[in-house]
Design a protein around this motif. Structure first.
Motif, short mmCIF file in Angstrom:
data_model
loop_
_atom_site.label_atom_id
_atom_site.label_comp_id
_atom_site.label_asym_id
_atom_site.label_seq_id
_atom_site.Cartn_x
_atom_site.Cartn_y
_atom_site.Cartn_z
N LEU A 13 9.63 8.43 2.25
CA LEU A 13 8.21 8.33 2.61
C LEU A 13 7.97 7.66 3.95
N VAL A 40 1.81 7.37 5.22
CA VAL A 40 1.54 6.74 3.93
C VAL A 40 1.51 5.22 4.09
N SER A 64 -4.03 7.41 6.31
CA SER A 64 -2.81 7.50 5.51
C SER A 64 -3.13 7.55 4.02
N THR A 65 -2.22 8.14 3.27
CA THR A 65 -2.30 8.12 1.81
C THR A 65 -1.82 6.75 1.34
N THR A 90 3.22 13.38 -0.94
CA THR A 90 3.58 12.07 -1.49
C THR A 90 3.71 12.13 -3.00
#
Length: 280
Positions: free
Chosen positions: A145, A150, A239-240, A262
């Motif tokens: 990731l 993220v 971002s996530t 993700t």
């Protein structure tokens, strides 16, 4: 360029512009919504430096000299306790030294941000995550990731400034997939507090002109060019944000721009369950 000074010597111009007092900003947070500074004249304000090229540049090239100049200027300002605007892989952001309580307070004041809302921490390498967080997932998951669009939320370690998000034992970690931000984090040598470059509740920024009203209250603006497709609403989602603080589970705090990829990694490759499900 003024020489780097300790955090407690936050430049007078920034302090005055933010309306900061003598006490340590960031302490005794009560969730107040801080009022952003009134618009200021265009000068003197922030210095603008444009990054040469796209992404990393070749060593010993003319572009490399400009890249290095921008890095050194940003590091000097950050070490002086200033707030700097930077490009990331998702949006333009505001960065400051996470160890500097006065600079953290300046960010909240500048954005008009509620003191109950946390700031993320930007690092340069996956290995750094273990210093500032109590990691409860495999290292391979982190590397799948990060770097990327993220923010991974985990339990914080004692290494982080207690004035950074003092209302929560968790912290969000970012390693942007952006060469300048990774170089900056590694050259700075410590965690950077990072948030979007806009007034709270207003649209996020994909180019430096979109937050030009903030320039007079910043020390330095690093222009990395446009980010993403300005016509696409998805590009402004940021971002996530995913909570990985509970072993075996994950919780999507903000869908952001990388939700599907993700979620697929967390569920299909590592078998993590959404937090509303129970582990069998």
């Amino acid at each position: 360029m003024s020489p780097a000074r300790p955090c407690t010597g936050l430049r007078a111009a920034v302090a005055a512009g933010m309306g900061l007092g003598e006490g340590p900003a960031g302490s005794a947070r009560t969730g107040r919504l801080l009022r952003p500074p009134s618009p200021a004249p265009a000068a003197p304000g922030a210095r603008l430096l444009r990054l040469p090229g796209r992404g990393a540049v070749q060593a010993a090239s003319p572009e490399r000299a400009g890249w290095t100049e921008a890095l050194r200027a940003a590091v000097a300002e950050l070490r002086a306790g200033a707030v700097v605007a930077v490009p990331t892989d998702t949006l333009y952001g505001l960065a400051c030294a996470a160890s500097c309580s006065a600079a953290l307070g300046a960010v909240y004041r500048l954005k008009g941000r509620s003191e109950a809302k946390p700031l993320a921490v930007c690092l340069g390498r996956v290995a750094d995550v273990y210093r500032y967080c109590k990691v409860k997932v495999p290292e391979e998951l982190l590397k799948d990731l990060l770097p990327g669009p993220v923010t991974l939320v985990m339990e914080r370690s004692e290494e982080l400034n207690k004035d950074l998000n003092p209302f929560t034992p968790l912290v969000g970690i970012r390693i942007p997939d952006h060469a300048f931000m990774q170089d900056l984090s590694q050259m700075f040598g410590g965690p950077l507090a990072l948030t979007s470059a806009n007034l709270s509740s207003q649209t996020s920024s994909l180019n430096v002109e979109e937050f030009q009203d903030l320039w007079p209250h910043l020390s330095l603006v690093i222009d990395g060019g446009p980010i993403g497709d300005g016509q696409s609403p998805e590009c402004r989602l940021g971002s996530t944000v995913v909570d990985l603080s509970v072993p075996g589970k994950f919780d999507i705090i903000r869908p952001g721009c990388a939700l599907e990829s993700t979620t697929a990694i967390l569920q299909q490759k590592y078998g993590l369950l959404p937090s509303h499900q129970s582990c069998s």
